[in-house]
Motif scaffolding. Structure first.
Motif, PDB file in Angstrom:
ATOM      1  N   ALA A 110     -37.736  22.618  75.331  1.00 32.28           N
ATOM      2  CA  ALA A 110     -37.893  22.091  73.974  1.00 32.28           C
ATOM      3  C   ALA A 110     -36.826  21.030  73.717  1.00 32.28           C
ATOM      4  N   ARG A 111     -37.137  20.138  72.793  1.00 36.85           N
ATOM      5  CA  ARG A 111     -36.199  19.068  72.457  1.00 36.85           C
ATOM      6  C   ARG A 111     -35.924  19.058  70.966  1.00 36.85           C
ATOM      7  N   LYS A 112     -34.689  18.756  70.652  1.00 36.44           N
ATOM      8  CA  LYS A 112     -34.287  18.570  69.260  1.00 36.44           C
ATOM      9  C   LYS A 112     -33.728  17.157  69.163  1.00 36.44           C
ATOM     10  N   VAL A 133     -30.942  12.988  71.907  1.00 33.12           N
ATOM     11  CA  VAL A 133     -31.878  14.011  72.378  1.00 33.12           C
ATOM     12  C   VAL A 133     -31.074  15.193  72.893  1.00 33.12           C
ATOM     13  N   ILE A 134     -31.387  16.382  72.376  1.00 32.11           N
ATOM     14  CA  ILE A 134     -30.718  17.602  72.813  1.00 32.11           C
ATOM     15  C   ILE A 134     -31.768  18.486  73.469  1.00 32.11           C
ATOM     16  N   GLU A 135     -31.593  18.739  74.757  1.00 28.40           N
ATOM     17  CA  GLU A 135     -32.508  19.604  75.506  1.00 28.40           C
ATOM     18  C   GLU A 135     -32.097  21.045  75.269  1.00 28.40           C
ATOM     19  N   MET A 136     -33.082  21.899  74.966  1.00 36.23           N
ATOM     20  CA  MET A 136     -32.797  23.310  74.720  1.00 36.23           C
ATOM     21  C   MET A 136     -33.710  24.160  75.587  1.00 36.23           C
ATOM     22  N   SER A 137     -33.227  25.330  75.961  1.00 38.26           N
ATOM     23  CA  SER A 137     -34.095  26.255  76.694  1.00 38.26           C
ATOM     24  C   SER A 137     -35.119  26.817  75.719  1.00 38.26           C
ATOM     25  N   ASN A 138     -36.183  27.377  76.218  1.00 28.76           N
ATOM     26  CA  ASN A 138     -37.227  27.929  75.357  1.00 28.76           C
ATOM     27  C   ASN A 138     -36.708  29.060  74.477  1.00 28.76           C
TER      28      ASN A 138
END
Length: 96
Positions: free
Chosen positions: A2-4, A79-84
């Protein structure tokens, strides 16, 4: 994954109403985002006065910091990549 999208504050540009009140971006959505350097995408920005604006933006990769940003000139985001797992927690906090 997911991305924030986190809004980057810009002091040099201020959008104002006729009455002179500052209008600030509060949420950004990029439905066609791809992590490709110089990729052109659409950035949908919602402002604190409930207005919406669609900007043509460019995806940029900074090799020195290893971070992705999306620049729509008026508004830029990191862009901040996050784990599910983290994405689920963030969704529950926003909805609940």
């Amino acid at each position: 994954m997911a991305r924030k999208f986190e809004i980057i504050e810009k002091d040099w540009y201020k959008r104002r109403t006729i009455l002179g009140k500052d209008i600030k971006p509060v949420h950004v959505a990029i439905p066609d985002y791809q992590p490709v350097h110089n990729y052109i995408c659409n950035m949908i920005v919602s402002y604190d006065d409930d207005s919406l604006k669609t900007l043509i933006a460019r995806v940029l990769y900074n090799e020195l910091t290893s971070k992705w940003t999306v620049d729509g000139m008026e508004v830029s985001v990191m862009v901040i990549e996050m784990s599910n797992e983290n994405a689920g927690d963030m969704f529950n906090r926003q909805v609940g």
